[in-house]
Design a protein around this motif. Structure first.
Motif, short mmCIF file in Angstrom:
data_model
loop_
_atom_site.label_atom_id
_atom_site.label_comp_id
_atom_site.label_asym_id
_atom_site.label_seq_id
_atom_site.Cartn_x
_atom_site.Cartn_y
_atom_site.Cartn_z
N ILE A 1 0.89 -0.80 0.11
CA ILE A 1 -0.03 -0.34 0.10
C ILE A 1 0.65 1.95 0.08
O ILE A 1 1.96 1.82 1.01
CB ILE A 1 -0.59 -0.07 1.33
CG1 ILE A 1 -1.57 -1.08 1.30
CG2 ILE A 1 -1.73 1.32 1.36
CD1 ILE A 1 -2.68 -0.81 3.17
N CYS B 1 -1.84 -1.17 -4.54
CA CYS B 1 -2.92 0.00 -3.59
C CYS B 1 -1.95 0.89 -3.00
O CYS B 1 -1.04 1.10 -2.75
CB CYS B 1 -3.94 -1.21 -3.18
SG CYS B 1 -5.28 0.49 -2.46
N LEU C 1 -3.12 4.44 -1.79
CA LEU C 1 -4.04 4.78 -0.80
C LEU C 1 -3.83 6.92 0.31
O LEU C 1 -2.61 6.11 0.53
CB LEU C 1 -3.87 4.13 0.53
CG LEU C 1 -5.24 3.75 2.29
CD1 LEU C 1 -6.10 3.57 1.28
CD2 LEU C 1 -4.40 3.79 3.84
N GLU D 1 -4.81 -0.37 -7.61
CA GLU D 1 -6.03 -0.65 -7.30
C GLU D 1 -5.30 1.47 -6.80
O GLU D 1 -4.85 1.87 -5.98
CB GLU D 1 -6.11 -1.26 -6.23
CG GLU D 1 -6.39 -2.69 -5.93
CD GLU D 1 -7.72 -3.08 -7.14
OE1 GLU D 1 -8.86 -2.50 -7.07
OE2 GLU D 1 -7.82 -3.81 -8.04
N TYR D 2 -6.96 1.48 -5.88
CA TYR D 2 -6.28 2.60 -5.39
C TYR D 2 -7.89 2.93 -4.36
O TYR D 2 -9.10 3.24 -4.60
CB TYR D 2 -6.30 3.53 -6.67
CG TYR D 2 -7.18 4.43 -7.55
CD1 TYR D 2 -8.53 4.87 -6.48
CD2 TYR D 2 -7.60 3.92 -8.56
CE1 TYR D 2 -9.60 6.00 -7.23
CE2 TYR D 2 -8.04 4.91 -8.79
CZ TYR D 2 -9.02 5.47 -9.25
OH TYR D 2 -10.37 6.24 -9.41
N ILE D 3 -7.61 3.66 -3.77
CA ILE D 3 -8.36 4.60 -2.46
C ILE D 3 -8.61 5.80 -2.54
O ILE D 3 -7.46 6.46 -2.63
CB ILE D 3 -8.63 3.40 -1.61
CG1 ILE D 3 -9.09 2.35 -1.85
CG2 ILE D 3 -9.72 4.27 -0.32
CD1 ILE D 3 -9.14 1.05 -0.64
N ASN E 1 -9.60 1.55 5.93
CA ASN E 1 -9.31 1.59 4.72
C ASN E 1 -7.73 0.70 3.93
O ASN E 1 -7.27 0.39 2.43
CB ASN E 1 -9.33 3.15 3.62
CG ASN E 1 -10.25 3.41 2.76
OD1 ASN E 1 -11.34 2.88 3.00
ND2 ASN E 1 -11.27 4.86 3.90
N TYR E 2 -7.08 1.26 4.52
CA TYR E 2 -5.63 -0.41 5.05
C TYR E 2 -6.72 -1.51 4.66
O TYR E 2 -5.62 -2.46 4.12
CB TYR E 2 -5.31 0.02 6.79
CG TYR E 2 -4.29 1.58 6.65
CD1 TYR E 2 -3.07 1.78 6.20
CD2 TYR E 2 -4.86 2.65 7.29
CE1 TYR E 2 -2.94 2.50 6.31
CE2 TYR E 2 -4.45 3.83 7.33
CZ TYR E 2 -3.14 3.79 6.69
OH TYR E 2 -2.19 4.75 7.16
N ALA F 1 -7.93 -1.89 1.35
CA ALA F 1 -6.72 -1.87 0.57
C ALA F 1 -6.50 -3.84 0.11
O ALA F 1 -6.25 -4.34 -0.63
CB ALA F 1 -5.38 -1.04 0.76
N ARG G 1 -8.99 -5.58 -1.75
CA ARG G 1 -9.03 -5.30 -2.72
C ARG G 1 -7.60 -6.14 -3.28
O ARG G 1 -7.28 -6.51 -4.62
CB ARG G 1 -8.67 -4.25 -2.79
CG ARG G 1 -10.34 -3.19 -2.91
CD ARG G 1 -10.09 -1.96 -3.66
NE ARG G 1 -11.16 -1.26 -3.51
CZ ARG G 1 -11.40 -0.40 -3.57
NH1 ARG G 1 -10.37 0.75 -4.46
NH2 ARG G 1 -12.63 0.79 -3.42
#
Length: 171
Positions: A31, A64, A66, A84-86, A96-97, A100, A103
């Motif tokens: 991440i 991902c 973040l 991937e992204y948040i 959200n960790y 991630a 995902r």
């Protein structure tokens, strides 16, 4: 007192991390924060970032992004790296960790986090139990609220360095 803010490692740059070694150690997900971790604040993915993500994917990592930024900012960077992204992650919130990792289909034992801020990036990942790598900011130009936090980060880094010199654990 400060241990919850200590990174697992502290290095000069994302681009000096030995990701191949980390893969051999069993890590499968990374991440990343974006601004001042991968590129200067607000910048698109540069050639160095593009090459890093191409190598990570080729190695077998899931990645991902973040970010606490809005979607337009995160998408602009991600258009060139395609992971991937948040966005609007509300770091250091744990949710959200965890999202991630979900995902990326990884877990706390095989995921690591790379970021440049202690009170959002490192603290949030530590709260979830993810290994952290703190990097020095790429560029000194930052938003005022981040500049103010950097003063407090220096205090944490002082005690972190002292704990390392004494042979204490990092967390």
């Amino acid at each position: 007192m400060f241990r919850k803010f200590y990174p697992g490692e502290y290095v000069d740059s994302t681009y000096e991390i030995d990701f191949d070694r980390l893969y051999r150690e069993g890590y499968r997900g990374i991440i990343f924060d974006i601004d001042n971790t991968l590129v200067p604040h607000g910048a698109r993915a540069d050639e160095r970032a593009k090459a890093l993500f191409a190598h990570l994917k080729e190695t077998g990592f899931s990645c991902c992004l973040l970010s606490n930024n809005k979607e337009a900012r995160v998408k602009m960077f991600n258009d060139d790296v395609s992971v991937e992204y948040i966005f609007d992650a509300r770091k250091p919130s744990k949710a959200n960790y965890e999202k991630a990792m979900e995902r990326m289909k990884t877990n706390v034992s095989n995921t690591l986090f790379v970021g440049d801020q202690i009170f959002t990036d490192v603290y949030g990942a530590n709260r979830v139990g993810i290994r952290t790598i703190l990097v020095k900011p790429i560029h000194p130009k930052e938003e005022i609220q981040i500049v103010l936090k950097r003063y407090l980060e220096r205090i944490v880094l002082f005690f972190y360095g002292r704990s390392l010199r004494k042979g204490g654990d990092r967390k």
